[in-house]
Write a protein that holds these residues in place. Sequence first.
Motif, PDB file in Angstrom:
ATOM      1  N   MET A 170      33.291  46.104  46.640  1.00  0.00           N
ATOM      2  CA  MET A 170      34.318  45.580  45.738  1.00  0.00           C
ATOM      3  C   MET A 170      35.275  44.641  46.461  1.00  0.00           C
ATOM      4  O   MET A 170      35.695  44.920  47.583  1.00  0.00           O
ATOM      5  CB  MET A 170      35.112  46.738  45.123  1.00  0.00           C
ATOM      6  CG  MET A 170      34.488  47.287  43.862  1.00  0.00           C
ATOM      7  SD  MET A 170      35.511  48.566  43.110  1.00  0.00           S
ATOM      8  CE  MET A 170      34.884  50.006  43.938  1.00  0.00           C
ATOM      9  N   CYS A 171      35.655  43.540  45.788  1.00  0.00           N
ATOM     10  CA  CYS A 171      36.654  42.614  46.321  1.00  0.00           C
ATOM     11  C   CYS A 171      38.033  43.278  46.178  1.00  0.00           C
ATOM     12  O   CYS A 171      38.174  44.275  45.462  1.00  0.00           O
ATOM     13  CB  CYS A 171      36.596  41.291  45.571  1.00  0.00           C
ATOM     14  SG  CYS A 171      37.167  41.422  43.866  1.00  0.00           S
ATOM     15  N   PRO A 172      39.078  42.748  46.850  1.00  0.00           N
ATOM     16  CA  PRO A 172      40.396  43.379  46.774  1.00  0.00           C
ATOM     17  C   PRO A 172      40.904  43.560  45.336  1.00  0.00           C
ATOM     18  O   PRO A 172      41.480  44.599  45.010  1.00  0.00           O
ATOM     19  CB  PRO A 172      41.292  42.418  47.556  1.00  0.00           C
ATOM     20  CG  PRO A 172      40.361  41.737  48.511  1.00  0.00           C
ATOM     21  CD  PRO A 172      39.045  41.625  47.801  1.00  0.00           C
ATOM     22  N   ALA A 173      40.664  42.579  44.490  1.00  0.00           N
ATOM     23  CA  ALA A 173      41.154  42.679  43.112  1.00  0.00           C
ATOM     24  C   ALA A 173      40.466  43.835  42.376  1.00  0.00           C
ATOM     25  O   ALA A 173      41.103  44.608  41.648  1.00  0.00           O
ATOM     26  CB  ALA A 173      40.917  41.370  42.367  1.00  0.00           C
ATOM     27  N   CYS A 174      39.155  43.963  42.537  1.00  0.00           N
ATOM     28  CA  CYS A 174      38.412  45.046  41.882  1.00  0.00           C
ATOM     29  C   CYS A 174      38.809  46.395  42.481  1.00  0.00           C
ATOM     30  O   CYS A 174      38.969  47.382  41.770  1.00  0.00           O
ATOM     31  CB  CYS A 174      36.912  44.826  42.020  1.00  0.00           C
ATOM     32  SG  CYS A 174      36.279  43.522  40.945  1.00  0.00           S
ATOM     33  N   ARG A 175      38.949  46.429  43.799  1.00  0.00           N
ATOM     34  CA  ARG A 175      39.342  47.648  44.490  1.00  0.00           C
ATOM     35  C   ARG A 175      40.706  48.140  43.992  1.00  0.00           C
ATOM     36  O   ARG A 175      40.911  49.340  43.769  1.00  0.00           O
ATOM     37  CB  ARG A 175      39.349  47.381  46.003  1.00  0.00           C
ATOM     38  CG  ARG A 175      39.965  48.441  46.893  1.00  0.00           C
ATOM     39  CD  ARG A 175      39.360  49.817  46.757  1.00  0.00           C
ATOM     40  NE  ARG A 175      37.991  49.915  47.244  1.00  0.00           N
ATOM     41  CZ  ARG A 175      37.271  51.049  47.240  1.00  0.00           C
ATOM     42  NH1 ARG A 175      37.806  52.169  46.763  1.00  0.00           N
ATOM     43  NH2 ARG A 175      36.048  51.060  47.685  1.00  0.00           N
ATOM     44  N   ASN A 193      32.332  49.027  38.515  1.00  0.00           N
ATOM     45  CA  ASN A 193      33.310  47.935  38.464  1.00  0.00           C
ATOM     46  C   ASN A 193      32.877  46.750  39.334  1.00  0.00           C
ATOM     47  O   ASN A 193      32.437  46.930  40.467  1.00  0.00           O
ATOM     48  CB  ASN A 193      34.682  48.448  38.927  1.00  0.00           C
ATOM     49  CG  ASN A 193      35.779  47.437  38.655  1.00  0.00           C
ATOM     50  OD1 ASN A 193      35.665  46.635  37.728  1.00  0.00           O
ATOM     51  ND2 ASN A 193      36.834  47.472  39.452  1.00  0.00           N
ATOM     52  N   ALA A 194      33.027  45.549  38.800  1.00  0.00           N
ATOM     53  CA  ALA A 194      32.600  44.343  39.517  1.00  0.00           C
ATOM     54  C   ALA A 194      33.215  43.115  38.867  1.00  0.00           C
ATOM     55  O   ALA A 194      33.753  43.196  37.761  1.00  0.00           O
ATOM     56  CB  ALA A 194      31.078  44.222  39.480  1.00  0.00           C
ATOM     57  N   CYS A 195      33.156  41.999  39.569  1.00  0.00           N
ATOM     58  CA  CYS A 195      33.625  40.728  39.013  1.00  0.00           C
ATOM     59  C   CYS A 195      32.769  39.617  39.610  1.00  0.00           C
ATOM     60  O   CYS A 195      31.948  39.878  40.492  1.00  0.00           O
ATOM     61  CB  CYS A 195      35.109  40.538  39.313  1.00  0.00           C
ATOM     62  SG  CYS A 195      35.434  40.033  41.014  1.00  0.00           S
ATOM     63  N   PRO A 196      32.955  38.388  39.146  1.00  0.00           N
ATOM     64  CA  PRO A 196      32.106  37.303  39.661  1.00  0.00           C
ATOM     65  C   PRO A 196      32.217  37.138  41.175  1.00  0.00           C
ATOM     66  O   PRO A 196      31.292  36.651  41.823  1.00  0.00           O
ATOM     67  CB  PRO A 196      32.651  36.051  38.955  1.00  0.00           C
ATOM     68  CG  PRO A 196      33.388  36.545  37.771  1.00  0.00           C
ATOM     69  CD  PRO A 196      33.886  37.911  38.115  1.00  0.00           C
ATOM     70  N   ALA A 197      33.362  37.555  41.757  1.00  0.00           N
ATOM     71  CA  ALA A 197      33.549  37.370  43.201  1.00  0.00           C
ATOM     72  C   ALA A 197      32.760  38.382  44.028  1.00  0.00           C
ATOM     73  O   ALA A 197      32.399  38.112  45.168  1.00  0.00           O
ATOM     74  CB  ALA A 197      35.039  37.463  43.539  1.00  0.00           C
ATOM     75  N   CYS A 198      32.511  39.552  43.460  1.00  0.00           N
ATOM     76  CA  CYS A 198      31.921  40.606  44.293  1.00  0.00           C
ATOM     77  C   CYS A 198      30.700  41.277  43.686  1.00  0.00           C
ATOM     78  O   CYS A 198      30.017  42.042  44.372  1.00  0.00           O
ATOM     79  CB  CYS A 198      32.976  41.660  44.609  1.00  0.00           C
ATOM     80  SG  CYS A 198      33.538  42.587  43.161  1.00  0.00           S
ATOM     81  N   GLY A 199      30.406  41.055  42.427  1.00  0.00           N
ATOM     82  CA  GLY A 199      29.367  41.835  41.761  1.00  0.00           C
ATOM     83  C   GLY A 199      28.035  41.123  41.641  1.00  0.00           C
ATOM     84  O   GLY A 199      27.801  40.085  42.265  1.00  0.00           O
TER      85      GLY A 199
HETATM   86 ZN    ZN Z   1      35.485  41.888  42.316  1.00  0.00          ZN
END
Ligand code: ZN
Length: 765
Positions: free
Chosen positions: A159-164, A180-186
Motif C-alpha cells: 500500500m502507498c502512504p495514502a492507502c495505508r 484496499n488499493a489505488c492507481p498508485a499502488c494497486g
Molecule cells: Zn494506494
Amino acid sequence: MVCDIKRIRLEIEGIVQGVGFRPFVYRLAARHCLGGWVRNTGRGVLIEAEGKPENLALFREAISSEAPPLAVITGLRCSEQVPAGETGFAILASGGGESRAMISPDCDVCPDCLAELFDPTDRRYRYPFINCTNCGPRYSIITGIPYDRPFTTMAPFAMCPACRAEYDDPASRRFHAQPNACPACGPHLRLTTAAGDDVAGDPLDGAIRLLREGRILAVKGVGGYHLAVDAGNEEGVRELRRRKQRDEKPFALMAPTLEAISCFALVDETEARLLSGTERPIVILRKKEANAVAPSVAPANGYFGVMLPATPLHYLLLRGNFSALVMTSGNVTDEPIAFRDDEARNRLAGIADAFLTHDREIHARLDDSVVRVFQGNPLFLRRSRGYVPRGVLLPASQTNVLAVGAELKAAVCLTRGNRAFLSQHIGDLKNTATLASLDETVIHLQRLLDVQPAVVAHDLHPDYLSTAYAGRIADLPALAVQHHHAHLASCMAENGLDGECIGVIFDGTGYGLDGTIWGGEFLVGDYRGFRRAGQFCYVPLPGGDAAVREPFRMAISWLHRTYGAKLFDLPLPCLAEVGEPERGILLRMLERGINSPSTSSCGRLFDAAAAILGVRSRISYEGQAAIELEALAEEGAPGEPFPFVVSAEDDRQVLDFAPLFKAMTEELIAGGGRAGLARRFHVTIALAAATVCDEIRTNSGANRVALSGGVFQNRLLSEEMVNLLAARGFDVYTHRLVPPNDGGLALGQAVIAEWSNAPFPQSLR
Ligand code: ZN
Ligand code: ZN
Ligand code: FE
C-alpha cells in the motif's frame, strides 16, 4: 455515581471480520459515550463496553439493528463484567484462538465507492479495483485465514502512504479493508491481443472501442473470465456462438442499470431487488416482445438471463457505452470457467479477439449465480458468486462432514458445528478438468473454514467420479447416500425440518437402491432413512445416455407401451425423423430389453412430452427439452388434466402415464393446440403427484411435503404443485437457499451423514 456504571462483554459470531465491523463498533461506542474496546477473535468479534446502563442497552441494540451491510450476525452472547473505569474506547489488535470466523462472499461495488469511481476529482476516478470494507472481492481472493492482506491475492501489492493511512484510520471506510488499493499502488488493467501483445493506449478505452466494433473480448471478472460482445450486434453474437461451438444455449446479458434492463425484459419488484442485491446474480427474466437485443443471444427461448454490473470494471465498461453486453462464461463447452491468466490465454485464444485482464490473481474459481423468482423468493438454478461461502443453519450439529455431490452440477458441502457450507458450482464431473476443480474447491473450503471432516459422504452411484474421489480420501470413513434421499434431506435441512416428511423428488437421473435409474420418486423419511412410498412406473431408456440427448427415444418408449410396433403409424413429426433402420433397432431394443435400462425418471417423462409435442427431438444442452416445453406451456390455458393410473404394488403407489401420452397424442393428431396440450401435461403431473401424496398421507400420517429435484426448476410445475398440495391441507416446503437440482445435493448428503453414526450405505428396503 460509580454504582451507575455497568460493563458488559459481547461475543459476536458470524460474518463480522473484513466487513468494517470494528470501526462500526468504535463509532457506536463514541455515540453512546462508552469506554472499553473491540477486537477480532478466532470466532468473530469480542467487545467490552462500559458506561450508563441505558446507553449500554442502546449500544447493544444498535449492534444488531445498524450492523454494516456485509455483516451477518449468527450469534451474540452478552455477559456482565466488573467495571474497570475505562472511559476511552479502543480497537485492539486481533487475539489468538481457533479460527472460526466466517468469510464474506464477494460483493458488488457499494454506493460510496461507485460515487468515487465516477468522480473526476477523486484519486480513484475510473480505477477498476476500488473497494472498501463495505464492498469488493472476498471469497475469490482469500488464500488462507485469518482474513488478512498477506492471505489474499493482494499480498504482492504494497500500500502507498495514502492507502495505508486509510487502512489505519478507524474513522475511514477503508479501515482494515484488506483489498484496499489505488492507481498508485494497486493492480492495473491490461489490454492485449489474442496472441498476448499489449494494445497501445488506455486499456479501458481500447476495450470499449473493440466492443463497439462488435469484437469478442475476454474480460477478467471476480471468479473467472467472461466472454463479452455487444448484445445489440447480431453478427458479433453469432460469431461468438460459432467460436464457442454453442448452438442454442442462451447467453447471459449484463446491463448498466435497471432502466436499461426494462427496455428489453420484464422486471417485477422481487426481480429488481434480486438484480440490485450485493450478490449480483443472473436473474432469469421474461423477454419483452420488441427489443433491441440481438436474436442470437437467446434463440427459441422466452427468457433472458440478465445481471447488473458486479465489479467496478463492469461499470466502467458499460456505463454510457452499451445498453447491454453479452457476458458468458469464459470456457470451452463442458469445461470449467477459466480463471488463471495463462489458462484463459490458452483456452480462450481461439474465441476472443482480445483480452482485458489485470494483475490481481483470482484464487477461487466462481461462476455467476443464476436465479429465477418463484413466489417472491429466489429459486437457485446455480449458486455461486455472491452467495458462497454463506452457511445454511442446520437443525443440529453432530460430526464435521465433507459431502461431494453427484455428477451433474457438482458442488461440495462442508459442515462445521451447526452450519453447512455449500461450495460454489463446480460443473459436470465428466472430465479431469472438473474433477481437479472439485479437489481445489475442497481444499479452499477446508482451509477457509479451518475444519477437518470426520466422514465423507457421496452418491450411491458406483461409477461417478465423485464416488471414486470420496474413496480416495485416506483414513476417512465413507458413506454412500441414495440420490433422492439426499434431495429430500437437502430440502428438509434448508427449511429446518426434523422428523418424517413426504419427499416428492422429481429429477433426471439418480442411482436407485435396486440399481435402476430413479427420478420420479415419492419418499417418506427423515435424515436417518427413507422408504420409497411411490414412484413413476419403470419404462425402458432405449440406448441409455443416448436417450438423454435424444428425447424422441423416450417418446418412442412411452408410445410403445400403448401402440406397440404400430406406434410408427402415428403422424408425429418426431417419429417422421426416425429412419427405417433405426426404427427396427429401437423396436428390438424395447422388445428385448437390449441396452435399455429401466427408469422411473421424471426428467425423461418431460422429454417424451416435449418430443411428442414437437418441441424438441434432440437437445444441445442439459434440460433443454423441458425448458422449452415449459415455455410453450406458459402460453397455453390450463384445461382438463389427462388420464393417468395409480396402482398399489407392494405398499408402493405406482403412477403410470401411458393413458396421458395416448390422450395427448390423439388430441394433437386431431388438431389440438400444442401450447394448451403442454399446459395440460404440467397440470396432469401435478395432479398425479398430489393424488399419490394423498394416498401416502393416509398410510403414513405424514403431512409435510418437501419438493426437490431438478424438475422443480420448472416454475410452472412448482406453482401448480404448491397450490394443489396446499389446497389439500399439506404443509409444502420448497428450496430457497440452495438449488433444487443436483447443485444442492451435497447439503442433503452432508446432513444425512451427520445423522448417521455408523458409516454404512443407507438401506431400509
Ligand atoms: Zn494506494
Ligand atoms: Zn465500497
Ligand atoms: Fe438429482
